[in-house]
Write a protein that holds these residues in place. Structure first.
Motif, PDB file in Angstrom:
ATOM      1  N   PRO A  83       0.792  -1.239   0.000  1.00  0.00           N
ATOM      2  CA  PRO A  83       0.000   0.000   0.000  1.00  0.00           C
ATOM      3  C   PRO A  83       0.820   1.284   0.000  1.00  0.00           C
ATOM      4  N   ARG A 320      -2.124  -7.083  -4.609  1.00  0.00           N
ATOM      5  CA  ARG A 320      -2.919  -6.028  -3.994  1.00  0.00           C
ATOM      6  C   ARG A 320      -3.360  -5.010  -5.054  1.00  0.00           C
ATOM      7  N   VAL A 322      -2.987  -2.066  -5.804  1.00  0.00           N
ATOM      8  CA  VAL A 322      -2.163  -0.868  -5.627  1.00  0.00           C
ATOM      9  C   VAL A 322      -1.536  -0.514  -6.969  1.00  0.00           C
ATOM     10  N   THR A 365      -5.758   1.586  -4.460  1.00  0.00           N
ATOM     11  CA  THR A 365      -4.860   2.606  -3.908  1.00  0.00           C
ATOM     12  C   THR A 365      -3.962   3.106  -5.023  1.00  0.00           C
TER      13      THR A 365
END
Length: 370
Positions: A83, A320, A322, A365
């Protein structure tokens, strides 16, 4: 000193013919005669890189150019993030293991798909070294150490081979384009170090690497071949000349391999379906499988790579959600479309073991400092 003298850098031998700077110094004519007799201009515009340690005679890497030429499926692997924008090495290792388990023979580390353009060189070399250290005995590690600066390309390639990569991938200088002769000198500066794949993708660099340049470079024993994105007619011409090529276009790779003479593919889609892409490269002509994969491939490239791939891996739960800016996820309707594509292909054919899902905008993100 003698070596430097060969390049016109040392103009006179030590202790010989030193001119006085006092009141008894020679006249201007005498000075001119002395200087003309002692100094000569360097005659070479390009000075050989005699200082590079990678030019030593000792064996730096046990992988030969012929070993690289034999590869059929090379995955341009994704780089996942935490993140805060740092590398997610746990997720990265899992992605590499999936490639190994499904039969990929090599990975491109830090290429366009791996977002090498968003990495510092420290990150770049670290990730190459990490990949070699963890997986170098199971899969060939090809480091993208190319640059539009020859100086950067030379230094990065030297470091990449120093940390153990099996081969280098090199792009032609982009934005600040050069002449055809400049292309030859640029690539020759890095070819001395080890097995090298030349990457031709004019849509990104703004400049084609034409066949005469490739044919000149192919005389170097370290040139493994070309990742060619111009099309299958170009690949056919190279195969007829005995130059190894990998298709750089997933949508053309089946025909490139079985009709036009490509050795294989350097693939983006194999991040998602490595087993199916391996079948496409190893099992002979299979137009049915090629057609089955086409909706996924077309979906992947509707926006510039790696936007589609990053979105897909996040939806599969293997990375993720991200994104390092300037990349952003595909819009919601495209994310819904991907779920439908996965269901048609069969979830078991894609990497990971989690259910595919539609992510909300808030799930992603976007990182601007990394």
């Amino acid at each position: 000193m003698a070596l430097l003298a060969d390049y016109g850098i040392c103009s006179r031998e030590a202790g010989a013919g030193v001119l006085s700077v006092g009141p008894d110094r020679p006249s201007a004519d005498a000075y001119k005669r002395w200087w003309t007799g002692r100094w000569r201009s360097p005659v070479a515009a390009v000075i050989p890189n005699f200082h590079l340690p990678m030019r030593g005679l000792e064996l730096k890497n046990r992988t030969t150019t012929e070993d690289i030429k034999k590869l059929r499926l090379i995955t341009a692997v994704k780089t996942p993030y935490l993140p805060d924008g740092r590398f997610d090495l746990e997720a990265y290792d899992s992605l590499i293991n999936m490639q190994i388990d499904n039969g990929a023979e090599g990975v491109i580390v830090g290429g366009t798909t791996g977002e090498g353009q968003l990495m510092s060189w420290d990150e770049h070399i670290m990730l190459i070294g990490h990949t070699v250290n963890c997986f170098g005995t199971e899969i060939k590690v090809i480091g993208n150490t190319g640059s539009n600066s020859t100086r950067e390309a030379v230094l990065a390639t030297e470091q990449g081979f120093a940390v153990g990569m099996h081969a280098a991938l090199h792009i032609n200088p982009y934005y600040g384009k050069t002449s055809l002769q400049g292309l030859v000198h640029h690539f020759e500066s890095v070819l001395t170090m080890g097995p090298t794949i030349i990457y031709n993708v004019p849509s990104r660099t703004g400049q084609d690497i034409p066949p005469p340049v490739i044919k000149t470079l192919s005389q170097n024993l370290n040139m493994a071949g070309v990742k060619e994105c111009v099309g299958n007619d170009r690949i056919k011409g190279y195969s007829e000349e005995g130059i190894v090529t990998w298709s750089g276009n997933d949508d053309q790779c089946h025909d490139a391999r079985w009709t036009f003479g490509a050795s294989g593919v350097i693939s983006v889609a194999s991040n998602l379906v490595p087993g199916l892409v391996r079948d496409l490269m190893f099992q002979g002509k299979n137009p049915s499988l090629n057609s089955k994969l086409m909706p996924l491939i077309e979906w992947l490239f509707r926006e510039p790579n790696p936007i589609g791939l990053n979105t897909a891996l996040a939806q599969l739960g293997v990375a993720r959600p991200v994104f390092r800016l300037p990349y952003v996820p595909l819009p919601l309707e495209r994310r819904v479309e991907f779920v439908n594509i996965v269901q048609k292909l069969g979830r078991e054919n894609l990497v990971g073991d989690k259910d595919v899902r539609v992510l909300d905008d808030d799930d992603f993100t976007l990182v601007s400092r990394y």
